[in-house]
Structures are given as C-alpha cells and as structure tokens.
Write an enzyme that holds these catalytic residues in place. Structure first.
Site, PDB file in Angstrom:
ATOM      1  N   HIS A  36       0.822  -1.222   0.000  1.00  0.00           N
ATOM      2  CA  HIS A  36       0.000   0.000   0.000  1.00  0.00           C
ATOM      3  C   HIS A  36       0.853   1.269   0.000  1.00  0.00           C
ATOM      4  O   HIS A  36       0.359   2.346   0.310  1.00  0.00           O
ATOM      5  CB  HIS A  36      -1.013   0.002   1.161  1.00  0.00           C
ATOM      6  CG  HIS A  36      -2.150  -0.937   0.902  1.00  0.00           C
ATOM      7  ND1 HIS A  36      -3.269  -0.586   0.193  1.00  0.00           N
ATOM      8  CD2 HIS A  36      -2.307  -2.244   1.219  1.00  0.00           C
ATOM      9  CE1 HIS A  36      -4.087  -1.626   0.086  1.00  0.00           C
ATOM     10  NE2 HIS A  36      -3.521  -2.649   0.704  1.00  0.00           N
ATOM     11  N   GLY A 118      -7.754 -14.091  -8.668  1.00  0.00           N
ATOM     12  CA  GLY A 118      -8.329 -13.655  -7.397  1.00  0.00           C
ATOM     13  C   GLY A 118      -7.464 -14.022  -6.206  1.00  0.00           C
ATOM     14  O   GLY A 118      -7.906 -13.994  -5.061  1.00  0.00           O
ATOM     15  N   ALA A 119      -6.184 -14.348  -6.448  1.00  0.00           N
ATOM     16  CA  ALA A 119      -5.301 -14.763  -5.349  1.00  0.00           C
ATOM     17  C   ALA A 119      -4.336 -13.645  -4.953  1.00  0.00           C
ATOM     18  O   ALA A 119      -3.436 -13.858  -4.153  1.00  0.00           O
ATOM     19  CB  ALA A 119      -4.533 -16.018  -5.748  1.00  0.00           C
ATOM     20  N   GLY A 120      -4.506 -12.483  -5.544  1.00  0.00           N
ATOM     21  CA  GLY A 120      -3.627 -11.357  -5.198  1.00  0.00           C
ATOM     22  C   GLY A 120      -2.257 -11.472  -5.839  1.00  0.00           C
ATOM     23  O   GLY A 120      -1.289 -10.880  -5.369  1.00  0.00           O
ATOM     24  N   ASP A 167       2.182  -3.394  -9.778  1.00  0.00           N
ATOM     25  CA  ASP A 167       1.920  -4.688 -10.416  1.00  0.00           C
ATOM     26  C   ASP A 167       2.355  -4.674 -11.882  1.00  0.00           C
ATOM     27  O   ASP A 167       3.092  -5.555 -12.342  1.00  0.00           O
ATOM     28  CB  ASP A 167       0.423  -5.036 -10.339  1.00  0.00           C
ATOM     29  CG  ASP A 167      -0.089  -5.028  -8.909  1.00  0.00           C
ATOM     30  OD1 ASP A 167       0.731  -4.971  -7.986  1.00  0.00           O
ATOM     31  OD2 ASP A 167      -1.320  -5.077  -8.721  1.00  0.00           O
TER      32      ASP A 167
END
Ligand code: GLA
Length: 381
Positions: A36, A118-120, A167
C-alpha cells in the site's frame, strides 16, 4: 516457463484457428515487502514470478474477433465494439483495447496459464499487460515498455480501483533472480539480486477471493489523500506522504483523525522496512528478513486494517513453524495469499496439519504455491 501450458495454448489455437503468428507470456507478481506504499509515492520490493498467462494470437480474416479463455473454457466472438461483454474477463480486454485506441484488423486469440485468479498475484494485470503486448506485436503498434505501463495502468483504473503501478511495472520489467526496488515517487528502479540458496518463497493462498472494487482499497487510498491534505494545510513543504518520516511524523499527528494517523504510521515504517529488507537480502540475513515480514503484517493488520481472519490465521500458523522465517499478507489484502520466507519445502505433515486446521475454521483447505523471481513480459514466438 511452463512448457505444458504453453503447448496447450498453441495447440488449442491450432485446433480452433490454424497457425498463430505470435505468442506472448505475462507473469504474475509477488511483493516481498512495501504494501500500500505504491500509490503514496513510496517504496516497494516486488518480483515477477514464473507462473503466468500465455497468449497465442493470429489474424482472423473475418468481421469478428474470436477470443478463447482456455482455463475457463469460455469463447467470446466480438466485433470489439464493447457492446457485448459475456464474461467478466472480457472487460479487461475491452479496457485495454480502448486505452490503446485499437482500430486494427480482427484477430483470434487463445490465452490461459498457471496463475490462480483472485489470489492477489495480479492475474488481472498479467491479462491486461499480456494482451496489450500481444496486440502490439500482432498489429505492429510498436508499444515500448513505457507505453505498456501507462496503457495497462490506464486500462485497469477503468475498473474503478485506484491502484498504484507496482503490479504492471513488475510484470513488464521482471528479471530472473532479482527483486525490483521501485521508488514510486519517480518510478526509478534498481534490481536487487536475491540468492535462491538463502531466499525461498512460498505463497499460501487463503482461497478467499478478494475483490478490490468491493473492498475498502479505495477507502484506504482516500484516507491517505485526506491525511495528505490536512498535513499540507499545516506544512506546505510536504508534497506527498513520502515526505513524512519517523523523525517528523509525530508533529503531524494532531491534525489527523485516528484512522488517518494509523495509515500514515504504517506508510512511514513500511517504507523504512523496504530499505531494511534490501539490506537483509544483501547480507543474506534471513532472521532480520523474516522479522520484517512479521512486522509488516502486524502493521497491515492493525494500522492499515487490510487483513482478514484467514490471512491472520496463516501468518499466525507460520510463526509456529521452525522452517519459516517470516510471513505476511501480500497485495491489496482482504484475501489472497500470504508470502512466506521458507527454508526448503514444507513437509507433507506440515501441509496436512495446516490444511486440516484451516479447513476446520474456514471450510476449505489453503493452496501452496512455490515462487521465485523470474523474467517479466516476453515474446515466446
Ligand atoms: C494491489 C494494487 C497495487 C498495490 C497493492 C498493495 O495489488 O494493484 O497497486 O497498491 O494492492 O500494495
């Protein structure tokens, strides 16, 4: 490179459409530490993983494009106008097409791979980056890495999630055996060699799907924006939360609400932890590296409030294992995976003990995914 997956993709293309002209691979990404921080001009330490998505593309010679998602066995026959969106993944491709302003000829595409969604692990960024690069090669758009980064970030922000650039940057620039020390203030980066004899990473997937839009990701970002506004009112020399550090942090706390002060505390210490981790990796200091991971998790859970019971459970379990140096939640949070610094592989007994106790609490077993730093986006054919 997963040769089995690669040949499944090219074989499926051949069966459906004939010969493909280009094949591209886009990896997922892991992040050692620095969570973050990217959208707050901070520091991150991610790497591209070996798992990813393969794309086979070729000319269509018709008035429609046909796109087949092998893993979910879904076909999309489209005029690319954006009026038909039969499957959730189509929206990522449409946003990428619109970001690049695609007006080229129709194409056929088959994609799929070994990246859990959807697993990051950034399956959506792998999809966007890999598709844009496939299209660029197919239609000779000559997109360079800077174009790919800005277009993929633009395409993904279309989803409403105000994500950072970590990412996409990692997926595009990954280098085998290295993590990327990325300074999101000016997007300058350096490669940090990660010795595989010492640093081995394991993801443990909660298998709780995280949906960044419907979660509080944007709320956290707003907390940070508001905290910055308040700080700027009392100190005009501050231009981003990156300017706050352990030495001056306390002087701003009285202008912040409690949640804002917690977010800022996390950011200040998380940025410091990234630099400490770089040092620990260079010194092959696994104990310090592991401790930093646990500290990061604690901060993300208590101060940034982006963890969840499943992630806390897995980190707590890791802390009782003699062959795990440290663990923390990875990515946006609210689900996805923990990243664990491990010595060798977990034993079968450890895996079944965790699977049993995790299932007792959450109704399903977690998934174990070994990862290592690998090359980023690349042309395979
Ligand atoms: C998601 C976002 C990234 C980053 C992480 C949290 O993965 O896409 O930009 O903000 O969450 O570190």
């Amino acid at each position: 490179m997963n040769n089995e997956k690669l040949s499944q993709i090219t074989e499926e293309f051949r069966r459906r459409f004939g010969t493909c002209t280009h094949v591209v691979f886009a990896p997922g990404r892991a992040n050692i530490i620095g969570e973050h921080t990217d959208y707050n001009d901070g520091l991150v330490l991610p790497f591209a993983v070996s798992q990813g998505l393969y794309f086979a593309i070729g000319p269509a010679h018709t008035q429609k494009s046909q796109i087949f998602a092998l893993d979910v066995q879904e076909l999309w026959v489209t005029d690319l106008s954006g009026e038909d969106v039969p499957h959730p993944w189509c929206i990522y491709l449409l946003r990428a097409l619109s970001a690049v302003g695609y007006t080229g000829s129709h194409f056929n595409l088959v994609f799929g791979g070994d990246l859990p969604s959807g697993a990051g692990i950034s399956s959506s960024s792998a999809l966007t980056c890999g598709f844009l690069y496939s299209l660029s090669r197919f239609a000779s758009l000559h997109l360079d890495t800077a174009d790919l980064l800005s277009l993929s970030v633009m395409a993904e922000r279309g989803s409403g999630v105000r994500g950072g650039q970590m990412d996409q940057y990692t997926i595009i620039h990954g280098l085998e055996g290295h993590a990327i020390l990325l300074d999101c203030k000016d997007m300058s980066a350096g490669f940090i060699s990660v010795d595989p004899a010492y640093f081995q990473f394991l993801l443990i997937n909660t298998r709780k799907k995280h949906h960044l839009v419907s979660t509080e990701y944007n709320d956290r970002r707003q907390d940070c924006d508001l905290a910055l506004e308040r700080i700027k009112e009392v100190d005009s020399s501050v231009s981003s939360l990156r300017d706050i550090h352990a030495g001056n942090m306390d002087s701003y706390m009285n202008v912040l609400s409690l949640p804002q002060s917690k977010r800022v505390r996390h950011l200040v210490h998380e940025n410091d932890r990234v630099m400490q981790m770089v040092k620990a990796i260079k010194n092959k200091d696994l104990w310090t590296a592991g401790t930093l991971l646990y500290q990061s998790h604690q901060s993300l859970s208590v101060l940034y409030e982006v963890s969840c019971p499943e992630l806390d459970f897995l980190v707590h379990w890791a802390s009782g294992q003699s062959n795990i140096y440290g663990a923390r939640m990875m990515g946006g949070g609210f689900g996805g995976c923990t990243i664990n610094l491990v010595q060798g592989e977990l034993s079968d007994a450890q895996k079944s003990q965790l699977s049993q106790s995790y299932s007792d609490s959450f109704g399903h077993a977690p998934e174990f995914i070994y990862i290592k730093p690998d090359h980023g986006l690349r042309a395979v054919l």
